[in-house]
Write an enzyme that holds these catalytic residues in place. Structure first.
Site, PDB file in Angstrom:
ATOM      1  N   GLY A  46      -8.971  14.096 -42.305  1.00 35.47           N
ATOM      2  CA  GLY A  46      -9.031  15.594 -41.677  1.00 35.47           C
ATOM      3  C   GLY A  46     -10.067  16.442 -42.243  1.00 35.47           C
ATOM      4  N   ALA A  47     -11.165  16.688 -41.615  1.00 33.80           N
ATOM      5  CA  ALA A  47     -12.456  17.541 -42.025  1.00 33.80           C
ATOM      6  C   ALA A  47     -12.455  18.959 -41.560  1.00 33.80           C
ATOM      7  N   GLY A  50      -9.081  20.231 -45.573  1.00 33.18           N
ATOM      8  CA  GLY A  50      -9.590  19.104 -46.261  1.00 33.18           C
ATOM      9  C   GLY A  50     -10.850  19.481 -47.065  1.00 33.18           C
ATOM     10  N   ARG A 107      12.739  30.200 -49.264  1.00 33.59           N
ATOM     11  CA  ARG A 107      12.205  29.710 -50.668  1.00 33.59           C
ATOM     12  C   ARG A 107      12.375  29.846 -51.840  1.00 33.59           C
ATOM     13  N   HIS A 162     -30.607  47.410 -50.896  1.00 38.80           N
ATOM     14  CA  HIS A 162     -31.560  46.553 -51.326  1.00 38.80           C
ATOM     15  C   HIS A 162     -31.373  46.336 -52.980  1.00 38.80           C
ATOM     16  N   THR A 174       8.702  32.716 -39.114  1.00 44.62           N
ATOM     17  CA  THR A 174       9.015  31.426 -39.842  1.00 44.62           C
ATOM     18  C   THR A 174       7.655  30.476 -40.233  1.00 44.62           C
ATOM     19  N   GLU A 212     -11.816  22.468 -48.007  1.00 43.81           N
ATOM     20  CA  GLU A 212     -11.774  23.491 -49.331  1.00 43.81           C
ATOM     21  C   GLU A 212     -11.189  22.545 -50.594  1.00 43.81           C
ATOM     22  N   HIS A 229      -4.317  36.574 -42.262  1.00 40.96           N
ATOM     23  CA  HIS A 229      -4.420  38.126 -41.659  1.00 40.96           C
ATOM     24  C   HIS A 229      -4.106  38.306 -40.235  1.00 40.96           C
ATOM     25  N   MET A 275      -3.855  30.003 -36.879  1.00 42.55           N
ATOM     26  CA  MET A 275      -3.000  30.277 -38.283  1.00 42.55           C
ATOM     27  C   MET A 275      -3.541  30.698 -39.360  1.00 42.55           C
TER      28      MET A 275
HETATM   29  P1  FAD Z   1       4.483  31.586 -43.695  1.00 44.23           P
HETATM   30  O1  FAD Z   1       3.529  32.202 -44.486  1.00 44.23           O
HETATM   31  O2  FAD Z   1       4.533  30.102 -43.525  1.00 44.23           O
HETATM   32  O3  FAD Z   1       5.850  32.156 -43.986  1.00 44.23           O
HETATM   33  C1  FAD Z   1       7.228  31.777 -43.204  1.00 44.23           C
HETATM   34  C2  FAD Z   1       8.405  31.731 -44.317  1.00 44.23           C
HETATM   35  O4  FAD Z   1       9.327  31.614 -43.601  1.00 44.23           O
HETATM   36  C3  FAD Z   1       8.273  30.589 -45.291  1.00 44.23           C
HETATM   37  O5  FAD Z   1       8.058  31.103 -46.519  1.00 44.23           O
HETATM   38  C4  FAD Z   1       9.386  29.970 -45.022  1.00 44.23           C
HETATM   39  O6  FAD Z   1       9.931  29.315 -46.233  1.00 44.23           O
HETATM   40  C5  FAD Z   1      10.365  31.007 -44.385  1.00 44.23           C
HETATM   41  N1  FAD Z   1      11.334  30.495 -43.427  1.00 44.23           N
HETATM   42  C6  FAD Z   1      11.384  29.417 -42.569  1.00 44.23           C
HETATM   43  N2  FAD Z   1      12.146  29.158 -41.746  1.00 44.23           N
HETATM   44  C7  FAD Z   1      13.008  30.212 -42.438  1.00 44.23           C
HETATM   45  C8  FAD Z   1      14.567  30.317 -42.291  1.00 44.23           C
HETATM   46  N3  FAD Z   1      15.469  29.719 -41.229  1.00 44.23           N
HETATM   47  N4  FAD Z   1      15.203  31.254 -43.099  1.00 44.23           N
HETATM   48  C9  FAD Z   1      14.529  32.052 -44.041  1.00 44.23           C
HETATM   49  N5  FAD Z   1      13.455  31.606 -44.304  1.00 44.23           N
HETATM   50  C10 FAD Z   1      12.725  30.715 -43.345  1.00 44.23           C
HETATM   51  N6  FAD Z   1      -4.951  31.535 -44.424  1.00 44.23           N
HETATM   52  C11 FAD Z   1      -5.700  32.415 -44.503  1.00 44.23           C
HETATM   53  O7  FAD Z   1      -6.016  33.372 -43.617  1.00 44.23           O
HETATM   54  N7  FAD Z   1      -6.677  32.340 -45.393  1.00 44.23           N
HETATM   55  C12 FAD Z   1      -6.804  31.270 -46.412  1.00 44.23           C
HETATM   56  O8  FAD Z   1      -7.476  31.217 -47.213  1.00 44.23           O
HETATM   57  C13 FAD Z   1      -5.894  30.240 -46.265  1.00 44.23           C
HETATM   58  N8  FAD Z   1      -5.480  29.454 -46.844  1.00 44.23           N
HETATM   59  C14 FAD Z   1      -4.427  28.554 -46.860  1.00 44.23           C
HETATM   60  C15 FAD Z   1      -4.495  27.254 -47.562  1.00 44.23           C
HETATM   61  C16 FAD Z   1      -3.391  26.221 -47.370  1.00 44.23           C
HETATM   62  C17 FAD Z   1      -3.366  25.027 -48.397  1.00 44.23           C
HETATM   63  C18 FAD Z   1      -2.514  26.562 -46.366  1.00 44.23           C
HETATM   64  C19 FAD Z   1      -1.263  25.586 -46.079  1.00 44.23           C
HETATM   65  C20 FAD Z   1      -2.624  27.613 -45.563  1.00 44.23           C
HETATM   66  C21 FAD Z   1      -3.568  28.719 -45.727  1.00 44.23           C
HETATM   67  N9  FAD Z   1      -3.832  29.599 -44.619  1.00 44.23           N
HETATM   68  C22 FAD Z   1      -4.751  30.378 -44.920  1.00 44.23           C
HETATM   69  C23 FAD Z   1      -2.913  29.866 -43.799  1.00 44.23           C
HETATM   70  C24 FAD Z   1      -1.778  30.913 -43.977  1.00 44.23           C
HETATM   71  O9  FAD Z   1      -1.044  30.647 -45.392  1.00 44.23           O
HETATM   72  C25 FAD Z   1      -0.882  30.992 -42.859  1.00 44.23           C
HETATM   73  O10 FAD Z   1      -1.665  31.300 -41.594  1.00 44.23           O
HETATM   74  C26 FAD Z   1      -0.037  32.232 -43.323  1.00 44.23           C
HETATM   75  O11 FAD Z   1       0.964  31.875 -44.244  1.00 44.23           O
HETATM   76  C27 FAD Z   1       1.170  32.453 -42.071  1.00 44.23           C
HETATM   77  O12 FAD Z   1       2.043  33.483 -42.301  1.00 44.23           O
HETATM   78  P2  FAD Z   1       3.377  33.599 -41.648  1.00 44.23           P
HETATM   79  O13 FAD Z   1       4.327  34.630 -42.388  1.00 44.23           O
HETATM   80  O14 FAD Z   1       3.466  33.171 -39.945  1.00 44.23           O
HETATM   81  O15 FAD Z   1       4.393  32.052 -42.097  1.00 44.23           O
HETATM   82  P1  NAI Z   2      -7.260  21.938 -39.368  1.00 42.21           P
HETATM   83  O1  NAI Z   2      -6.911  22.168 -37.902  1.00 42.21           O
HETATM   84  O2  NAI Z   2      -8.388  22.913 -39.749  1.00 42.21           O
HETATM   85  O3  NAI Z   2      -8.242  20.650 -39.408  1.00 42.21           O
HETATM   86  C1  NAI Z   2      -7.700  19.353 -39.250  1.00 42.21           C
HETATM   87  C2  NAI Z   2      -8.618  18.317 -38.880  1.00 42.21           C
HETATM   88  O4  NAI Z   2      -8.036  17.129 -38.995  1.00 42.21           O
HETATM   89  C3  NAI Z   2      -9.421  18.658 -37.611  1.00 42.21           C
HETATM   90  O5  NAI Z   2     -10.744  18.494 -37.838  1.00 42.21           O
HETATM   91  C4  NAI Z   2      -8.944  17.433 -36.699  1.00 42.21           C
HETATM   92  O6  NAI Z   2      -9.693  17.174 -35.715  1.00 42.21           O
HETATM   93  C5  NAI Z   2      -8.569  16.279 -37.881  1.00 42.21           C
HETATM   94  N1  NAI Z   2      -7.579  15.380 -37.429  1.00 42.21           N
HETATM   95  C6  NAI Z   2      -6.505  15.477 -36.633  1.00 42.21           C
HETATM   96  N2  NAI Z   2      -5.862  14.343 -36.422  1.00 42.21           N
HETATM   97  C7  NAI Z   2      -6.551  13.457 -37.302  1.00 42.21           C
HETATM   98  C8  NAI Z   2      -6.432  12.095 -37.490  1.00 42.21           C
HETATM   99  N3  NAI Z   2      -5.046  11.466 -37.143  1.00 42.21           N
HETATM  100  N4  NAI Z   2      -7.087  11.449 -38.229  1.00 42.21           N
HETATM  101  C9  NAI Z   2      -8.243  12.050 -38.841  1.00 42.21           C
HETATM  102  N5  NAI Z   2      -8.459  13.566 -38.618  1.00 42.21           N
HETATM  103  C10 NAI Z   2      -7.801  14.106 -37.595  1.00 42.21           C
HETATM  104  O7  NAI Z   2      -6.066  21.813 -40.095  1.00 42.21           O
HETATM  105  P2  NAI Z   2      -5.854  22.136 -41.769  1.00 42.21           P
HETATM  106  O8  NAI Z   2      -7.203  21.754 -42.449  1.00 42.21           O
HETATM  107  O9  NAI Z   2      -4.933  20.906 -41.883  1.00 42.21           O
HETATM  108  O10 NAI Z   2      -5.420  23.353 -41.666  1.00 42.21           O
HETATM  109  C11 NAI Z   2      -4.053  23.795 -41.050  1.00 42.21           C
HETATM  110  C12 NAI Z   2      -4.639  25.360 -40.806  1.00 42.21           C
HETATM  111  O11 NAI Z   2      -4.262  26.147 -41.788  1.00 42.21           O
HETATM  112  C13 NAI Z   2      -5.834  25.527 -40.426  1.00 42.21           C
HETATM  113  O12 NAI Z   2      -6.137  25.589 -39.090  1.00 42.21           O
HETATM  114  C14 NAI Z   2      -5.939  27.209 -40.687  1.00 42.21           C
HETATM  115  O13 NAI Z   2      -5.263  28.002 -39.713  1.00 42.21           O
HETATM  116  C15 NAI Z   2      -5.111  27.452 -41.981  1.00 42.21           C
HETATM  117  N6  NAI Z   2      -6.044  27.313 -43.258  1.00 42.21           N
HETATM  118  C16 NAI Z   2      -6.878  28.450 -43.220  1.00 42.21           C
HETATM  119  C17 NAI Z   2      -7.586  28.517 -44.277  1.00 42.21           C
HETATM  120  C18 NAI Z   2      -8.523  29.429 -44.426  1.00 42.21           C
HETATM  121  O14 NAI Z   2      -8.391  30.548 -43.555  1.00 42.21           O
HETATM  122  N7  NAI Z   2      -9.866  29.400 -45.380  1.00 42.21           N
HETATM  123  C19 NAI Z   2      -7.620  27.517 -45.384  1.00 42.21           C
HETATM  124  C20 NAI Z   2      -6.731  26.590 -45.207  1.00 42.21           C
HETATM  125  C21 NAI Z   2      -5.975  26.628 -44.130  1.00 42.21           C
END
Ligand code: FAD
Ligand code: NAI
Length: 467
Positions: free
Chosen positions: A181-182, A186, A36, A446, A144, A188, A323, A320
């Site tokens: 997707g709820a 979606g 990245r 409290h 990854t 947040e 933590h 996913m």
């Molecule tokens: P990643 O964080 O995805 O890291 C993997 C890295 O590997 C990436 O930087 C990628 O570029 C790199 N990579 C991949 N392939 C290669 C390669 N071949 N060579 C070199 N580098 C490579 N989780 C929470 O717990 N709390 C939250 O509030 C939360 N909010 C989120 C909000 C959003 C919008 C999204 C999309 C996700 C959120 N998540 C949240 C989920 C969280 O981001 C992931 O669960 C977490 O980042 C997973 O960590 P990871 O290390 O497995 O992978």
């Molecule tokens: P999600 O799995 O939480 O929700 C996806 C939603 O889309 C589900 O309700 C599903 O039924 C619906 N859906 C699936 N296919 C559909 C379709 N074709 N049409 C309409 N609805 C459909 O996935 P989301 O919100 O994309 O987040 C991905 C992951 O990222 C989460 O599962 C979570 O692990 C992580 N994440 C965690 C956060 C946190 O911990 N606060 C914040 C944001 C993401």
């Protein structure tokens, strides 16, 4: 001669960078590779951190506009969206730099480039300029992560049809935002833009929002979000988008089939889940097995079927969550160092950072019923909590599920103010195998919101005192 490492970590997200830190602490020589350009993975760059920065800022904006008057504060409020985005980017910049510092501190070499496994023990890294470098290592950790799940037939342009990445960087508040997707993303990110002024319609395939949450909590959550102005179309699927005109024309139809309907919107967010990302890694050639969802299969110690290759985080099974990836990183690094690292999957909290927040740990009522486990329930509403009254935030409740025979806490579900912080007490209690009585007889300060957790615990044995 190629450089020698004890472990090469592919991916610099919460899984990868925490593995590298722990390996360093345990005296092992590691490298952490990320393509990245900035470390911290999805979480720090385009996930947890930027979304929470915008959730915080948009919540203050809405509070100042509509809530301050209730507590005797008058003010004129206007939005500075570029300023809000700048602050978000600043936080991301500082935290990603922080990861680089931590890698250095723990003597892990941070390498920017795309990694490919040439064979067990050999990793090739290709830099942005095309140059390559070979690393030799006793262990490879695949961390990854994951990528956005595409919606068939819909191609995001990240300006009008956006994924979670584009929605974090919109240049203006759309008049209308259609969220597909709820789930967590979606709701947040829909909340962020609703607070900033967009009309939000959420289309969800299932007949409920946030599948996986305790049903009672999910229903209350939907009621609260609806009261805040979000519109929901459940049991509905998107079947096509026409992006030719100034407005997007999104065709939806009932999930079970039926007459289509066209919804006009300015921006559409696709948030239907994420899928593991392992493209170009050379896993098939290296003989590493994946499951039908494309996740790397490991045993409970994070070992793949190929000796010396391990996998952690979003690219393997389980929730996913950042933590969860971090905990697996620690356990995996400890296993590589010959220690007994372990993750307790029964005590992994999850939080939705809306207002109010929703947090849970352990089993839902539906899961206990399905497993035939006899349970008791204790519940306490925030309307009866003194601190919630003083902060004018009384929506929601705490629900504790305990084993009917042993009183062991099996699940805790909170919808309400600071739920994401309150769940830590429940998680710790469950990690220690606590009973509901242990929580009920622990002194809680409290007036705090934590008293709602205690009162709910008292409720399991029927002696809630403040209701
Ligand atoms: P990643 O964080 O995805 O890291 C993997 C890295 O590997 C990436 O930087 C990628 O570029 C790199 N990579 C991949 N392939 C290669 C390669 N071949 N060579 C070199 N580098 C490579 N989780 C929470 O717990 N709390 C939250 O509030 C939360 N909010 C989120 C909000 C959003 C919008 C999204 C999309 C996700 C959120 N998540 C949240 C989920 C969280 O981001 C992931 O669960 C977490 O980042 C997973 O960590 P990871 O290390 O497995 O992978
Ligand atoms: P999600 O799995 O939480 O929700 C996806 C939603 O889309 C589900 O309700 C599903 O039924 C619906 N859906 C699936 N296919 C559909 C379709 N074709 N049409 C309409 N609805 C459909 O996935 P989301 O919100 O994309 O987040 C991905 C992951 O990222 C989460 O599962 C979570 O692990 C992580 N994440 C965690 C956060 C946190 O911990 N606060 C914040 C944001 C993401």
């Amino acid at each position: 001669m190629a450089e020698q490492f004890d472990a090469v970590v592919i991916g610099g997200g919460p899984g990868g960078y925490n593995a590298a830190i722990r390996l360093g602490q345990l005296g092992l020589k590691s490298a952490c590779i990320d393509s990245r350009g900035r470390f911290g993975g999805t979480c720090l760059n385009v996930g947890c951190i930027p979304s929470k920065a915008l959730l915080f800022a948009s919540e203050r904006f809405e509070e100042a506009k509509t809530e301050f008057a209730k507590i005797g504060i008058r003010c004129e409020v206007s939005l500075d969206l570029p300023g809000m985005m700048k602050q978000k980017d600043k936080v991301v910049g500082e935290l990603t730099k922080g990861v680089e510092f931590l890698l250095k501190k723990n003597k892990s070499e941070a390498i920017v480039g795309t990694a490919k496994i040439l064979s067990p023990g050999k990793v090739e890294v290709t830099g942005a300029d095309g140059s390559t470098r070979i690393l030799e290592t006793k262990n490879i950790i695949i961390a990854t992560g994951s990528e956005v799940m595409p919606l068939p037939g819909v191609t995001p342009d990240e300006t009008r049809i956006v994924t979670s990445t584009g929605i974090l960087a919109l240049k203006a508040v759309p008049k209308r935002l259609l969220v597909v997707g709820a789930g967590v993303i979606g709701l947040e990110l829909g909340s962020v833009w609703r607070r900033l002024g967009a009309e939000i319609t959420v289309v969800e395939f299932l007949d409920r929002i946030t599948p996986g949450l305790d049903n009672e909590v999910g229903k209350q959550f939907q009621r609260i979000l609806t009261k805040q102005g979000m519109k929901f179309q459940l049991s509905t699927k998107v079947v096509g988008v026409d992006a030719k005109g100034p407005a997007l024309k999104v065709t939806v139809e009932p999930a079970a089939g039926g007459a289509p309907q066209v919804i006009e919107t300015d921006v559409m967010l696709v948030a239907i889940g994420r899928r593991p990302y392992t493209a170009g890694l050379g896993l098939v050639e290296a003989g590493v097995t994946l499951d039908t969802k494309g996740r790397v299969i490991t045993d409970t110690h994070y070992k793949t079927n190929v000796p010396g290759i391990w996998a952690i985080g979003d690219c393997r099974e389980g929730p996913m969550l950042a933590h969860k990836a971090e905990d697996e990183a620690v356990a995996c690094a400890e296993r590589i160092a010959g220690r007994a690292g372990h993750v307790n999957y029964d005590a992994i909290p999850s939080v939705v950072y809306t207002m109010p927040e929703v947090a849970s740990v352990g089993k839902t009522e539906e899961e206990l019923k399905a497993a035939g486990v006899a349970y008791k329930i204790g519940k306490f509403p925030f309307t009866a909590n003194a601190r919630a009254k003083t902060i004018v935030s009384t929506d929601g409740f705490v629900k504790i599920l305990a084993d009917a025979a042993t009183d062991k806490v099996l699940g805790v579900h909170i919808i309400g103010p600071e739920a994401g912080n309150l769940i830590a007490e429940a998680t710790l209690a469950m990690e220690f195998g606590a009973s509901s009585e242990d929580i009920a007889r622990t002194c809680h300060a409290h007036p705090t919101l934590t008293e709602a957790v205690r009162q709910a615990a008292m409720g399991v044995e029927g002696w809630t005192m403040q209701m």
